[in-house]
Design a protein around this motif. Structure first.
Motif: not given
Length: 72
Positions: A1-18
């Protein structure tokens, strides 16, 4: 598997809480400003082999990293 680095749209963050990581990247950089990783946020994300945490992180919830067998 080739390395794939995360992007911001993959996270759900609310008020500093992932709340959830919904991506399929195997190299994950938790965004700066996250202070807490919520319970089960990375539940069973066994494809992740590298997880970088920000300096702002002060709390990791119950079983937040459960099932992440691929971490090195």
């Amino acid at each position: 598997m080739q390395n794939k680095i995360s992007t911001l749209d993959e996270f759900t963050v609310e008020d500093g809480i992932l709340m959830k990581y919904s991506g399929d990247s195997n190299i994950v950089n938790v965004p700066d400003g996250v202070e807490c990783i919520f319970d089960l946020a990375f539940f069973s994300k066994s494809h992740i082999k590298s997880l970088k945490l920000p300096d702002t992180l002060v709390e990791i919830g119950s079983h937040a990293l459960y099932g992440m067998a691929g971490l090195t």
